[in-house]
Design an enzyme around this catalytic site. Structure first.
Site, PDB file in Angstrom:
ATOM      1  N   TRP A 171       4.184   7.473   5.194  1.00 56.09           N
ATOM      2  CA  TRP A 171       3.329   6.380   5.658  1.00 56.09           C
ATOM      3  C   TRP A 171       3.735   6.006   7.084  1.00 56.09           C
ATOM      4  O   TRP A 171       4.921   5.883   7.394  1.00 56.09           O
ATOM      5  CB  TRP A 171       3.495   5.196   4.709  1.00 56.09           C
ATOM      6  CG  TRP A 171       2.702   3.976   5.035  1.00 56.09           C
ATOM      7  CD1 TRP A 171       1.389   3.920   5.388  1.00 56.09           C
ATOM      8  CD2 TRP A 171       3.181   2.629   5.008  1.00 56.09           C
ATOM      9  NE1 TRP A 171       1.013   2.603   5.590  1.00 56.09           N
ATOM     10  CE2 TRP A 171       2.085   1.794   5.366  1.00 56.09           C
ATOM     11  CE3 TRP A 171       4.408   2.042   4.708  1.00 56.09           C
ATOM     12  CZ2 TRP A 171       2.200   0.407   5.436  1.00 56.09           C
ATOM     13  CZ3 TRP A 171       4.522   0.667   4.779  1.00 56.09           C
ATOM     14  CH2 TRP A 171       3.428  -0.139   5.135  1.00 56.09           C
ATOM     15  N   ASP A 252      10.036   3.509  -2.595  1.00 56.47           N
ATOM     16  CA  ASP A 252       8.864   2.718  -2.223  1.00 56.47           C
ATOM     17  C   ASP A 252       7.840   2.918  -3.337  1.00 56.47           C
ATOM     18  O   ASP A 252       7.284   4.002  -3.500  1.00 56.47           O
ATOM     19  CB  ASP A 252       8.301   3.191  -0.879  1.00 56.47           C
ATOM     20  CG  ASP A 252       7.150   2.304  -0.393  1.00 56.47           C
ATOM     21  OD1 ASP A 252       6.732   1.398  -1.146  1.00 56.47           O
ATOM     22  OD2 ASP A 252       6.668   2.523   0.729  1.00 56.47           O
ATOM     23  N   LYS A 288      -2.178  -2.640  -4.536  1.00 53.97           N
ATOM     24  CA  LYS A 288      -3.081  -1.650  -5.119  1.00 53.97           C
ATOM     25  C   LYS A 288      -3.302  -1.888  -6.607  1.00 53.97           C
ATOM     26  O   LYS A 288      -4.439  -1.953  -7.075  1.00 53.97           O
ATOM     27  CB  LYS A 288      -2.529  -0.231  -4.904  1.00 53.97           C
ATOM     28  CG  LYS A 288      -2.108   0.108  -3.468  1.00 53.97           C
ATOM     29  CD  LYS A 288      -3.248   0.033  -2.496  1.00 53.97           C
ATOM     30  CE  LYS A 288      -2.923   0.624  -1.133  1.00 53.97           C
ATOM     31  NZ  LYS A 288      -1.843  -0.018  -0.396  1.00 53.97           N
TER      32      LYS A 288
END
Length: 442
Positions: A171, A252, A288
Site C-alpha cells: 500500500w 496490517d 472495510k
C-alpha cells in the site's frame, strides 16, 4: 510614571497616540496591510502532487463523461454503484441515539475499553491464550493508518532495531507512515509479475537476509495492491523463518472477513504467530469490514511475553498517543462495540460481511469470463486466483493511460483496480477497455 506606561500600552492597543504633556490623544491611521507588505512567508512552498490513490478520484470527479468508472479508491459499492451503510450499523447507531444516558465526554487516551477488548477477541480469537494470560495490550486508534503510525512511533522509541521490511509492492501509504515515524524502510520481494502470483522464493531469501531483529510488515489477508496471499503452508514457512531469525512481525489487518467472507479464516495467519508464544503487533481497521470508512475506527494490539511487559508497553503507548491526538473519537468505536457485544447483531454483521465478500468474488468471475469471451490475449486466471478488494491486473502504465483517455476508466498507474467499484453493468465496459489496451496499447 508606571501609570503613564500602562495608559500608553492601552492607547496603542486601542489605536491612539497619547501626548502625556498635553494629555491629548490622536488616532493612529494605518492601511489594512500595514506590517504585512511583501510576499507571503510561505511563498517558497511548492504545490505537492496529488496522492497517487486519492488523486485518481480527483481526476475522475473532473471528467464529465457519463460512462466514467472509478476503480481507484478502495471503498465498497453496491451492484448499483452506490456506497453502502450496513443495516447492522444503522441498527447499532439507532441504539446509541436512543440511549439517553450516553454522553460526549472524552474517552481515555487508550480509547473505549469495550471496543479494545472486543477487537482483540475478533483478531486473536475468543479462546486466545495471549488474551487469557493478559499478554495483549490494545489501544483504539484512528483506523488502520493511525494504528500503524502509533505502532511505528512506539517501535522507533522502544525497539532496538529501526529497520522495517515491507513487501514490494505494498500500500502506497506504508513507506510514508513508517519513514515519518522514524523507521528505516527496506523492501522484500513479494509479487512475481511473470506469474502474477507470489514470489515465494524471493520472499524467503530477502527475509532470510534481513538484519537480525528487523520488523517485518505482513498483510494479514487480501494483500494490497496485489490480492495475492500466501497459502497456509507458505504462511507456516514464513512464520518459522521469522521466528528463527528473531524478526518482529507487524501485521496490517485491513480486510478481516472481507477477503474470504470468514472472519476466522482471514485471521488465521495472525493466530498462527500468536500460537507460538512470540511477540507481534497488529493494526486493525473497521473501514472495510463494517463500512465505517469515515468514522476512522481502528485498533493497535501488541502481544507481549507476559502481562507485566504488556502493562508497561501500554503505559508507553499512552505517551505516544497523548501528544499526537490526545484521545480517539467515541462514535465509531461505540458502533463497533455494540455490534460485537450483541450476538444477534454480530450474526447479522457476518451475513452482511459475507454478502460483500461474495459480491467481489462474483465480480472477479464476471470479469474473467468477459475477457475470455472476448478472446483477450494473455492468461487472466490471476483475476479469480487473487483475493480481496483489489486485483493487480498486470496492465502497464501506458495501458492504464490509454484506458483512462479512451474509456474514461480511472485506476492507479500500476494497474491495480478495486473490484468493489465494479458492477454487473460496468464489467463489459471494463472488459472492452482491457481488451483494447492489450491489443492496441501493448
Amino acid at each position: 510614571m508606571a501609570s503613564d506606561r500602562r495608559i500608553g500600552v492601552l492607547a496603542r492597543h486601542l489605536g491612539v497616540e497619547m501626548d502625556f504633556e498635553s494629555h491629548t490623544a490622536t488616532a493612529i491611521s494605518a492601511s489594512p496591510t500595514s506590517g504585512f507588505q511583501g510576499n507571503s512567508v510561505f511563498s517558497h512552498v511548492v504545490r505537492a502532487p496529488e496522492d497517487p490513490i486519492l488523486g485518481v478520484t480527483v481526476a475522475y470527479n473532473k471528467d464529465p463523461s457519463p460512462v466514467k468508472l472509478n476503480l481507484g479508491v478502495g471503498a465498497y459499492r453496491t451492484d448499483e454503484g452506490k456506497p453502502l451503510v450496513l443495516n447492522v450499523v444503522r441498527k447499532a447507531e439507532q441504539q446509541l441515539v436512543n440511549d439517553r444516558s450516553r454522553v460526549k465526554e472524552y474517552l481515555p487516551i487508550t480509547g473505549l475499553a469495550d471496543f479494545n477488548k472486543l477487537s482483540a477477541k475478533l483478531i486473536f480469537g475468543a479462546d486466545s491464550p495471549a488474551i487469557q494470560e493478559n499478554r495483549v495490550t490494545t489501544v483504539q486508534c484512528l483506523s488502520g493508518t493511525g494504528s500503524l503510525r502509533v505502532g511505528a512511533e512506539f517501535l522507533a522509541r522502544h525497539y532496538h532495531q529501526r529497520t522495517i521490511c515491507i513487501p514490494q509492492p505494498t500500500w502506497g501509504n506504508h513507506p510514508k507512515v513508517f519513514t515519518l515515524a522514524g523507521l528505516s524502510v527496506k523492501t522484500y520481494r513479494y509479487y512475481d509479475p511473470a506469474t502474477r502470483g507470489l514470489n515465494f522464493q524471493g520472499l524467503l531469501e530477502d527475509l532470510g537476509s534481513a538484519p537480525s531483529g528487523a520488523i517485518v510488515l505482513l498483510h494479514a489477508c487480501a494483500h494490497n495492491p496485489t490480492g495475492v496471499d500466501p497459502t497456509p503452508q507458505q504462511w507456516e514457512n514464513i512464520r518459522q523463518l521469522i521466528r528463527s531469525k528473531g524478526l518482529l512481525p507487524f501485521f496490517d489487518s485491513a480486510y478481516q472477513g472481507f477477503a474470504s467472507g470468514s472472519l476466522d479464516s482471514d485471521a488465521q495467519p495472525v493466530r498462527m504467530f500468536v500460537a507460538d508464544g512470540g511477540e507481534l503487533l497488529v493494526a486493525q481497521s473497521y473501514a472495510k469490514n463494517m463500512g465505517l470508512y469515515g468514522e476512522r475506527v481502528g485498533a493497535l494490539s501488541i502481544v507481549c511475553r507476559n502481562a507485566d511487559v504488556a502493562g508497561r508497553v501500554e503505559s508507553q503507548l499512552k505517551l505516544v498517543i497523548r501528544p499526537m491526538y490526545s484521545n480517539p473519537p467515541i462514535h465509531g468505536a461505540s458502533i463497533v462495540a455494540v455490534i460485537l457485544k450483541d450476538r444477534n447483531l454480530y450474526n447479522e454483521w457476518t451475513i452482511e460481511l459475507k454478502a460483500m465478500a461474495d459480491r467481489i468474488i462474483s465480480m472477479r468471475r464476471q470479469l474473467f469470463d468477459a475477457l475470455r469471451a472476448r478472446g483477450t490475449p494473455g492468461d487472466w486466471s490471476h483475476i479469480i486466483k487473487q483475493i480481496g478488494m483489489f486485483t493487480f491486473t498486470g496492465l502497464n502504465s501506458e495501458q492504464v493511460a490509454f484506458m483512462t483517455k479512451e474509456y474514461h476508466i480511472y485506476m492507479t498507474y500500476d494497474g491495480r483496480i478495486s473490484m468493489a467499484g465494479l458492477s454487473s453493468k460496468t464489467v463489459p465496459h471494463l472488459a472492452d477497455a482491457i481488451h483494447a489496451a492489450v491489443t492496441r496499447a501493448a
